[in-house]
Design a protein around this motif. Structure first.
Motif, PDB file in Angstrom:
ATOM      1  N   LEU A   1       0.831  -1.210   0.000  1.00  0.00           N
ATOM      2  CA  LEU A   1       0.000   0.000   0.000  1.00  0.00           C
ATOM      3  C   LEU A   1       0.865   1.260   0.000  1.00  0.00           C
ATOM      4  N   GLN A   2       1.942   1.214   0.763  1.00  0.00           N
ATOM      5  CA  GLN A   2       2.833   2.372   0.833  1.00  0.00           C
ATOM      6  C   GLN A   2       3.450   2.675  -0.528  1.00  0.00           C
ATOM      7  N   LEU A   3       3.932   1.639  -1.219  1.00  0.00           N
ATOM      8  CA  LEU A   3       4.541   1.850  -2.528  1.00  0.00           C
ATOM      9  C   LEU A   3       3.527   2.384  -3.540  1.00  0.00           C
ATOM     10  N   ILE A   4       2.284   1.899  -3.470  1.00  0.00           N
ATOM     11  CA  ILE A   4       1.256   2.379  -4.393  1.00  0.00           C
ATOM     12  C   ILE A   4       0.928   3.841  -4.123  1.00  0.00           C
ATOM     13  N   PHE A   5       0.719   4.185  -2.856  1.00  0.00           N
ATOM     14  CA  PHE A   5       0.347   5.553  -2.511  1.00  0.00           C
ATOM     15  C   PHE A   5       1.494   6.532  -2.749  1.00  0.00           C
ATOM     16  N   VAL A   6       2.729   6.065  -2.539  1.00  0.00           N
ATOM     17  CA  VAL A   6       3.878   6.955  -2.724  1.00  0.00           C
ATOM     18  C   VAL A   6       4.075   7.307  -4.189  1.00  0.00           C
ATOM     19  N   THR A   7       3.814   6.368  -5.077  1.00  0.00           N
ATOM     20  CA  THR A   7       4.015   6.632  -6.500  1.00  0.00           C
ATOM     21  C   THR A   7       2.822   7.333  -7.150  1.00  0.00           C
ATOM     22  N   CYS A   8       1.675   7.347  -6.488  1.00  0.00           N
ATOM     23  CA  CYS A   8       0.498   8.003  -7.080  1.00  0.00           C
ATOM     24  C   CYS A   8       0.705   9.501  -7.312  1.00  0.00           C
ATOM     25  N   PRO A   9       1.323  10.280  -6.395  1.00  0.00           N
ATOM     26  CA  PRO A   9       1.534  11.703  -6.689  1.00  0.00           C
ATOM     27  C   PRO A   9       2.338  11.964  -7.951  1.00  0.00           C
ATOM     28  N   SER A  10       3.200  11.017  -8.347  1.00  0.00           N
ATOM     29  CA  SER A  10       3.950  11.207  -9.582  1.00  0.00           C
ATOM     30  C   SER A  10       3.033  11.233 -10.799  1.00  0.00           C
ATOM     31  N   LEU A  11       1.849  10.627 -10.665  1.00  0.00           N
ATOM     32  CA  LEU A  11       0.885  10.682 -11.757  1.00  0.00           C
ATOM     33  C   LEU A  11       0.423  12.108 -12.024  1.00  0.00           C
ATOM     34  N   LEU A  12       0.424  12.945 -10.981  1.00  0.00           N
ATOM     35  CA  LEU A  12       0.024  14.346 -11.164  1.00  0.00           C
ATOM     36  C   LEU A  12       0.938  15.036 -12.173  1.00  0.00           C
ATOM     37  N   VAL A  13       2.246  14.766 -12.064  1.00  0.00           N
ATOM     38  CA  VAL A  13       3.207  15.388 -12.983  1.00  0.00           C
ATOM     39  C   VAL A  13       3.001  14.864 -14.398  1.00  0.00           C
ATOM     40  N   VAL A  14       2.827  13.542 -14.541  1.00  0.00           N
ATOM     41  CA  VAL A  14       2.627  12.956 -15.864  1.00  0.00           C
ATOM     42  C   VAL A  14       1.350  13.493 -16.503  1.00  0.00           C
ATOM     43  N   MET A  15       0.272  13.605 -15.717  1.00  0.00           N
ATOM     44  CA  MET A  15      -0.992  14.111 -16.237  1.00  0.00           C
ATOM     45  C   MET A  15      -0.885  15.579 -16.625  1.00  0.00           C
ATOM     46  N   HIS A  16      -0.144  16.363 -15.846  1.00  0.00           N
ATOM     47  CA  HIS A  16       0.020  17.781 -16.182  1.00  0.00           C
ATOM     48  C   HIS A  16       0.820  17.947 -17.469  1.00  0.00           C
ATOM     49  N   VAL A  17       1.857  17.151 -17.652  1.00  0.00           N
ATOM     50  CA  VAL A  17       2.638  17.220 -18.893  1.00  0.00           C
ATOM     51  C   VAL A  17       1.780  16.790 -20.082  1.00  0.00           C
ATOM     52  N   ALA A  18       0.960  15.760 -19.904  1.00  0.00           N
ATOM     53  CA  ALA A  18       0.057  15.335 -20.979  1.00  0.00           C
ATOM     54  C   ALA A  18      -0.949  16.435 -21.320  1.00  0.00           C
ATOM     55  N   TYR A  19      -1.427  17.140 -20.298  1.00  0.00           N
ATOM     56  CA  TYR A  19      -2.348  18.258 -20.529  1.00  0.00           C
ATOM     57  C   TYR A  19      -1.654  19.375 -21.312  1.00  0.00           C
ATOM     58  N   ARG A  20      -0.393  19.648 -20.983  1.00  0.00           N
ATOM     59  CA  ARG A  20       0.360  20.660 -21.728  1.00  0.00           C
ATOM     60  C   ARG A  20       0.557  20.249 -23.183  1.00  0.00           C
ATOM     61  N   LYS A  21       0.875  18.995 -23.417  1.00  0.00           N
ATOM     62  CA  LYS A  21       1.075  18.526 -24.787  1.00  0.00           C
ATOM     63  C   LYS A  21      -0.208  18.639 -25.603  1.00  0.00           C
ATOM     64  N   GLU A  22      -1.334  18.344 -24.975  1.00  0.00           N
ATOM     65  CA  GLU A  22      -2.606  18.458 -25.689  1.00  0.00           C
ATOM     66  C   GLU A  22      -2.922  19.918 -26.010  1.00  0.00           C
ATOM     67  N   ARG A  23      -2.658  20.821 -25.071  1.00  0.00           N
ATOM     68  CA  ARG A  23      -2.853  22.243 -25.358  1.00  0.00           C
ATOM     69  C   ARG A  23      -1.922  22.721 -26.472  1.00  0.00           C
ATOM     70  N   GLU A  24      -0.683  22.238 -26.440  1.00  0.00           N
ATOM     71  CA  GLU A  24       0.275  22.604 -27.490  1.00  0.00           C
ATOM     72  C   GLU A  24      -0.200  22.103 -28.858  1.00  0.00           C
ATOM     73  N   ARG A  25      -0.743  20.899 -28.899  1.00  0.00           N
ATOM     74  CA  ARG A  25      -1.227  20.349 -30.166  1.00  0.00           C
ATOM     75  C   ARG A  25      -2.400  21.172 -30.710  1.00  0.00           C
ATOM     76  N   LYS A  26      -3.354  21.486 -29.846  1.00  0.00           N
ATOM     77  CA  LYS A  26      -4.506  22.282 -30.286  1.00  0.00           C
ATOM     78  C   LYS A  26      -4.080  23.677 -30.729  1.00  0.00           C
ATOM     79  N   HIS A  27      -3.102  24.255 -30.038  1.00  0.00           N
ATOM     80  CA  HIS A  27      -2.619  25.587 -30.407  1.00  0.00           C
ATOM     81  C   HIS A  27      -1.950  25.563 -31.781  1.00  0.00           C
ATOM     82  N   ARG A  28      -1.196  24.533 -32.078  1.00  0.00           N
ATOM     83  CA  ARG A  28      -0.541  24.452 -33.385  1.00  0.00           C
ATOM     84  C   ARG A  28      -1.538  24.180 -34.499  1.00  0.00           C
ATOM     85  N   VAL A  29      -2.562  23.398 -34.209  1.00  0.00           N
ATOM     86  CA  VAL A  29      -3.598  23.160 -35.214  1.00  0.00           C
ATOM     87  C   VAL A  29      -4.336  24.451 -35.538  1.00  0.00           C
TER      88      VAL A  29
END
Length: 271
Positions: A79-107
């Motif tokens: 449980l500790q390992l799962i919960f500890v690595t979950c906050p890292s998903l916030l960074v991955v999701m934020h970068v994915a959100y930036r990439k999607e905004r960048e794609r829409k802006h270029r289109v």
């Protein structure tokens, strides 16, 4: 738990981490996940079977085992390992959100248009997301260490425990299987968790210090530009006026009268 997906997640987060973050990922994956999968699960695999009590009263060993092991160490660490690595998903999701905004802006504005210089660079909101994930990871590590210490009253595993819960007829002695081996792995996992807390705190301090240094440099550069403009203006004889210098030396009231005489020369003006 799918450890291949877990490894892929850690490898993806590694691209956006600092040097402290990369060390943290290495410690989590090598010294915690691999040790957990390869050794710790096997050591605790037969813990209830090897939990031996000096009584044959039906149900007594099970009650005593539940009293001393309300939750298994390995399950708590999972449980500790799962919960500890979950906050890292916030960074991955934020970068994915930036990439999607960048794609829409270029289109919308063309392929040469850029909304971000680098979608994975820690500036603006991504910096705050990364810092928030570090606080979450540190808090989770501390919470699980406190929970482990609270449940077992310490990180030390004794060889003998005494139990007097029903349906035991009286106080009975129970023996833990492989106590020394379990104690070694417990200390190792606790030490690795404490080391990860230190790394997280160092990374938080590094990010804040780097941000303060960047802001200080920007303020210093802005002050230097302002002083330079002020000195350039000061070196000019009269930088904001278009009138000759001999007209500037005249008092304001006399200058107004001269302008009025020039506009109406046929009128008589009193001195």
């Amino acid at each position: 738990m799918d450890w291949k997906n877990f490894q892929a997640l850690l490898s993806g987060v590694n691209k956006y981490s600092t040097a402290f973050g990369r060390i943290w990922l290495s410690v989590v994956f090598v010294f915690r996940v691999l040790v957990y999968v390869v050794a710790a699960e096997r050591v605790w695999g037969d813990e209830q079977k090897d939990f031996d009590c000096n009584t044959r009263q039906p149900g007594c060993p099970n009650v005593c085992y539940d009293q001393f092991f309300p939750i298994s160490h390995v399950r708590l660490w999972a449980l500790q390992l799962i919960f500890v690595t979950c906050p890292s998903l916030l960074v991955v999701m934020h970068v994915a959100y930036r990439k999607e905004r960048e794609r829409k802006h270029r289109v919308k504005h063309g392929m040469e248009a850029k909304l971000y210089e680098n979608t994975g660079k820690k500036h603006g909101g991504l910096w705050w997301t990364y810092l928030l994930s570090l606080f979450f990871k540190t808090g989770i590590e501390i919470a699980f260490l406190y929970l482990l210490h609270f449940i077992y009253d310490s990180f030390y595993l004794p060889r003998l425990v005494k139990c007097n819960s029903k349906p035991c007829p009286n106080q009975v002695d129970c023996y833990i299987g492989r106590p020394t081996e379990k104690k070694v792995f417990t200390y190792f996992m606790v030490g690795a968790s404490a080391f990860c807390i230190v790394l997280n705190i160092c990374e938080i301090m590094y990010l804040i210090f780097k941000r303060i240094s960047r802001v200080a440099r920007q303020m210093k550069r802005q002050t230097r530009i302002t002083v330079s403009h002020h000195n350039d203006c000061k070196n000019n004889a009269c930088c904001n006026c278009h009138l000759p210098m001999n007209r500037l030396d005249i008092k304001p009231s006399l200058r107004i009268k001269e302008d009025m005489r020039a506009s109406a020369p046929n009128l008589s003006w009193a001195p």
